[in-house]
Design a protein around this motif. Structure first.
Motif, mmCIF file in Angstrom:
data_model
loop_
_atom_site.group_PDB
_atom_site.id
_atom_site.type_symbol
_atom_site.label_atom_id
_atom_site.label_comp_id
_atom_site.label_asym_id
_atom_site.label_seq_id
_atom_site.Cartn_x
_atom_site.Cartn_y
_atom_site.Cartn_z
ATOM 1 N N SER A 7 43.515 38.863 38.940
ATOM 2 C CA SER A 7 42.065 38.665 38.868
ATOM 3 C C SER A 7 41.484 38.378 40.246
ATOM 4 O O SER A 7 40.410 38.878 40.591
ATOM 5 N N THR A 8 42.221 37.585 41.057
ATOM 6 C CA THR A 8 41.755 37.288 42.417
ATOM 7 C C THR A 8 41.711 38.565 43.255
ATOM 8 O O THR A 8 40.763 38.791 44.015
ATOM 9 N N LEU A 11 38.672 40.585 42.271
ATOM 10 C CA LEU A 11 37.428 40.010 42.793
ATOM 11 C C LEU A 11 37.305 40.256 44.290
ATOM 12 O O LEU A 11 36.217 40.551 44.797
ATOM 13 N N ILE A 169 26.715 36.487 36.691
ATOM 14 C CA ILE A 169 28.113 36.061 36.691
ATOM 15 C C ILE A 169 28.439 35.290 35.409
ATOM 16 O O ILE A 169 29.486 35.490 34.788
ATOM 17 N N ASP A 173 31.038 36.086 32.356
ATOM 18 C CA ASP A 173 32.076 35.116 32.019
ATOM 19 C C ASP A 173 32.053 34.767 30.538
ATOM 20 O O ASP A 173 33.110 34.597 29.919
ATOM 21 N N GLN A 233 34.823 43.410 39.158
ATOM 22 C CA GLN A 233 34.258 42.088 38.887
ATOM 23 C C GLN A 233 34.459 41.710 37.421
ATOM 24 O O GLN A 233 34.895 40.589 37.110
ATOM 25 N N GLY A 236 38.174 41.260 36.788
ATOM 26 C CA GLY A 236 38.650 40.088 37.512
ATOM 27 C C GLY A 236 38.195 38.779 36.900
ATOM 28 O O GLY A 236 38.941 37.796 36.875
ATOM 29 N N GLN A 237 36.965 38.745 36.390
ATOM 30 C CA GLN A 237 36.446 37.511 35.805
ATOM 31 C C GLN A 237 37.082 37.165 34.467
ATOM 32 O O GLN A 237 36.943 36.041 33.981
ATOM 33 N N ALA A 240 39.533 34.470 35.414
ATOM 34 C CA ALA A 240 39.138 33.620 36.545
ATOM 35 C C ALA A 240 38.048 32.648 36.127
ATOM 36 O O ALA A 240 37.174 32.985 35.326
ATOM 37 N N PRO A 242 34.598 30.936 36.434
ATOM 38 C CA PRO A 242 33.372 31.525 36.976
ATOM 39 C C PRO A 242 32.958 30.937 38.322
ATOM 40 O O PRO A 242 32.399 31.644 39.161
ATOM 41 N N ALA A 245 35.204 32.561 40.788
ATOM 42 C CA ALA A 245 34.789 33.959 40.931
ATOM 43 C C ALA A 245 33.571 34.065 41.838
ATOM 44 O O ALA A 245 33.491 34.957 42.695
#
Length: 295
Positions: A7-8, A11, A169, A173, A233, A236-237, A240, A242, A245
């Motif tokens: 996920s990192t 992002l 965002i 999420d 994004q 990835g989120q 992760a 928020p 992120a």
């Protein structure tokens, strides 16, 4: 691959692509192609670029309830995306100060945990707040290293836009675990594109010569910045926090500076380099917090 590492990486990929997209956007002649027209075309291109991927990876997915949730949440995200991008461009056109606008927009890194705490009643840890402050300070040094003058109407417009970036965002999420991620991305892009083009039809002149004059920026920002980065994004989120992120995505400013230095031969003062350090310090601190919570 570990879910958090994946996920990192997703992002960071989005942040890198968006950072270099700033260079592409600087190549657009707004006298030939207006902001709403440019955004409408590139978001439409991004949405279209995802259709083959949906046909491959999500074609067989038959869950009416999941599809309903995907359409509803993606529509809300598309509206937030349209508002955020549109207000940012409008604010910049008023004050003509990209550095100041960049810092004010970057305040979404602080607004994400604040809005998450107020609206969603989420517990916010001290490390998150410290990391957000470090990232916001870094964004200030990186984007406004030449100083900030008095607040004007353009700044207010950009500040309102930063709220919508934070909302965008948080919408992702709150939805990402219940939707089809690629369909979600595609729908939100179509919504954003449609809203931009509707306004462009009434406020701007869309010509073929204007479109062809921005072929490279449209292709890069449409396929890479919209189709690839926003999908990264969303994916990835999924795994992760928020707040984390938001801080990772804020590193877009670092890559924007790198792209400007390499491609546009821009020079960055020492405050800018210090800003880069603070942003990455915030990212690391936020990640350490996540590990402590996991334990």
């Amino acid at each position: 691959m570990n879910k958090k590492i994946k996920s990192t990486a997703m992002l960071f990929t989005a942040a890198i692509i968006w950072g270099f997209a700033f260079v592409a956007q600087c190549m657009v002649d707004t006298d030939k192609l207006g902001n709403f027209s440019f955004n409408g075309i590139r978001f439409a291109l991004g949405a279209i670029s995802l259709i083959p991927i949906i046909m491959i990876f999500e074609k067989e997915e038959k869950n009416p309830e999941k599809l309903k949730k995907t359409v509803i949440s993606a529509t809300v995200a598309g509206i937030a995306l349209f508002a955020a991008a549109g207000l940012q461009q409008l604010g910049i056109s008023i004050n003509h100060n990209a550095g100041k606008a960049g810092f004010i927009t970057g305040l979404y890194t602080v607004l994400v945990p604040i809005l998450g705490c107020i609206i969603w009643k989420r517990k916010t840890y001290i490390n998150t707040w410290i990391a957000a402050v470090l990232a916001a300070t870094g964004l200030f040094l990186l984007s406004a290293s030449n100083g900030i003058s008095s607040i004007d109407s353009g700044d207010i417009v950009v500040l309102i836009g930063s709220f919508f970036w934070a909302v965008h965002i948080l919408v992702i999420d709150s939805s990402v675990n219940f939707v089809s991620p690629i369909k979600f991305s595609c729908i939100q892009f179509f919504v954003c594109s449609a809203l931009n083009l509707i306004i462009a039809l009434f406020t701007e002149s869309i010509t073929w010569s204007g479109i062809t004059s921005a072929t490279i920026p449209i292709l890069y920002t449409g396929i890479m910045s919209v189709g690839v980065a926003y999908t990264c994004q969303v994916v990835g989120q999924k795994d992760a926090d928020p707040n984390f992120a938001a801080i990772v995505l804020s590193s877009e400013c670092v890559f924007r500076a790198i792209g400007g230095a390499i491609i546009l031969h821009e020079k960055m003062p020492w405050q800018g380099y210090l800003g880069c350090v603070l942003i990455f310090a915030g990212i690391v601190l936020s990640q350490l917090k996540s590990k402590e919570n996991a334990k």
